[in-house]
Scaffold this motif. Structure first.
Motif, short mmCIF file in Angstrom:
data_model
loop_
_atom_site.label_atom_id
_atom_site.label_comp_id
_atom_site.label_asym_id
_atom_site.label_seq_id
_atom_site.Cartn_x
_atom_site.Cartn_y
_atom_site.Cartn_z
N SER A 121 -27.04 31.19 10.44
CA SER A 121 -27.02 32.49 9.78
C SER A 121 -26.16 33.43 10.62
O SER A 121 -25.87 33.16 11.79
N SER A 122 -25.76 34.56 10.06
CA SER A 122 -24.97 35.53 10.82
C SER A 122 -25.71 35.99 12.06
O SER A 122 -25.13 36.09 13.15
N LYS A 123 -27.01 36.22 11.91
CA LYS A 123 -27.82 36.68 13.04
C LYS A 123 -27.88 35.63 14.14
O LYS A 123 -27.66 35.93 15.33
#
Length: 325
Positions: A121-123
Motif C-alpha cells: 500500500s502507499s502507506k
C-alpha cells in the motif's frame, strides 16, 4: 560425438561469448547421470572464469510476515492456509538497521527486505522507503527488495534510494503456474520484472524446484530465465510446510538439483546463481557441491519462515572448498 565432447563444445561456445541454443540446453538437461559430474565440472569452470572465486553472501529480513492475500500452494505465509506461523507487521527502522549492521559484520554483502503481501500500500511503501533510507545512512550495505507487485512510480523511488536489485520470482514454469497459484498470473510476475528493469533496477528472479514439476518444466523455467537474463538467479528447493497443499511433496533427487544449477550457468555465465531456501535440509553438504557446479551465491542465517545455517558456519564451508566470501 560423445556426450562429454558435446558438453565441452557447449562450454567453448560460452567462453567464446556465444549463447547456447535452447536445443543445446535441452540436451544438457537430459544427459545421463553418468555424465552429470562432468557437466557440473564444466559449469564450475564457467563460473570461475566469469565470476572468480568469490561467493555472493546475502541475508534476508522478512519485514512483514504472514496473512498474504495470495494462494501460492507452497507458501506458509499465505492467508489461505493454516500453518501456525507467527505474524507481525512492519518493524521500526531502528530494528531493521540493527539487524542490517549484524548482517554486514557477519560478512553479508547484500541485505534483502522481504514483505509478505501482494503489493505494498502507499502507506506501507513509504514506511519501507524510510527503512531503506536509514540503512543507507547508518549501515552502508547493498540493499535489495522483494515487495511483490510494483507500480512504475514505486520502482523509480526504489532506484532513487539506491536499491540495487529487485527480487520477484517466477516460482515455476509457465505451464505449471496455474497449479501453484490462482490469485494472480504468470504474466503479472513478468510485468513486475519489466517495471523494475525499466526503472533501472537490477533483477533477481528464479523459482522453487520440487513442487511436483517435471524435468521438462524445470527446463522451461530455465529457458525463461535465460530470456530475461537477470543479474541474479535464485533457486529455492521446496521444504514442504505443514498445512499447505504441498506438505506431502516428495524430495527431488540431488542429481536433479545439480542438473538445473549447472545448465543455468551455461545459459547465464555472468549472473549470480544463488542457492536459496531449502539447501540445508535438501542437500547433504549445505551447498558445497552446488558451489562447485555452477552456483556462486548463498543466502545465510535463515529464510522467510525457517532458520538456516549460522553465518560463521557458512563462511567456514565456503573457505573449506577454496572459495572466498
Amino acid at each position: 560425438m560423445s556426450t562429454q565432447e558435446f558438453i565441452k563444445e557447449c562450454q567453448e561456445k560460452v567462453f567464446s561469448g556465444i549463447q547456447i541454443s535452447a536445443d543445446d540446453a535441452e540436451k544438457l538437461f537430459n544427459i545421463s547421470d553418468h555424465d552429470l559430474k562432468y557437466l557440473a565440472q564444466c559449469a564450475n569452470e564457467i563460473t570461475r572464469d566469469f565470476n572468480g572465486n568469490r561467493v555472493d553472501v546475502e541475508q534476508l529480513n522478512n519485514i512483514k510476515k504472514n496473512a498474504c492475500s495470495e494462494d501460492c500452494t507452497f507458501c506458509g505465509q499465505s492467508a489461505f492456509f493454516d500453518t501456525g506461523i507467527e505474524t507481525y507487521q512492519l518493524p521500526s527502522p531502528e530494528e531493521v538497521v540493527s539487524k542490517a549492521k549484524i548482517a554486514k559484520e557477519q560478512g553479508a554483502e547484500s541485505y534483502c527486505l522481504v514483505a509478505a503481501w501482494r503489493e505494498p500500500s502507499s502507506k506501507d511503501f513509504n514506511k519501507v522507503c524510510n527503512i531503506i533510507a536509514e540503512i543507507n545512512n547508518k549501515v552502508g550495505i547493498s540493499v535489495e527488495c522483494s515487495l511483490g507487485f510494483l507500480t512504475e512510480e514505486q520502482a523509480k523511488k526504489l532506484k532513487e534510494l539506491n536499491v540495487k536489485r529487485y527480487n520477484h520470482n517466477l516460482e515455476t514454469a509457465k505451464s505449471k503456474f496455474a497449479e501453484i497459484c490462482t490469485t494472480h498470473t504468470y504474466e503479472d510476475r513478468l510485468k513486475t520484472l519489466d517495471i523494475a528493469r525499466n526503472a533501472g533496477l537490477e533483477l533477481c528472479t528464479g523459482g522453487i524446484i520440487g513442487l511436483g514439476e517435471t524435468r521438462e518444466q524445470r527446463l522451461e523455467l530455465t529457458l525463461e530465465l535465460a530470456r530475461i537474463y537477470p543479474e541474479e538467479v535464485t533457486i529455492n528447493i521446496l521444504v514442504p510446510v505443514p498445512g499447505t497443499p504441498l506438505e506431502l511433496q516428495t524430495e527431488l533427487p540431488n542429481s536433479e538439483i545439480i542438473r538445473i544449477f549447472s545448465v543455468i550457468r551455461f545459459l547465464l555465465p555472468e549472473s549470480v546463481i544463488k542457492i536459496s531456501g531449502g539447501r540445508e535440509i535438501n542437500l547433504d553438504d549445505s551447498g558445497e557441491e552446488l558451489l562447485q557446479s555452477g552456483a556462486n551465491g548463498i543466502i545465510t542465517a535463515g529464510y522467510l519462515t525457517m532458520g538456516g545455517n549460522e553465518a560463521k558456519k557458512d563462511r567456514e564451508m565456503i573457505e573449506k572448498i577454496g572459495l572466498e566470501v
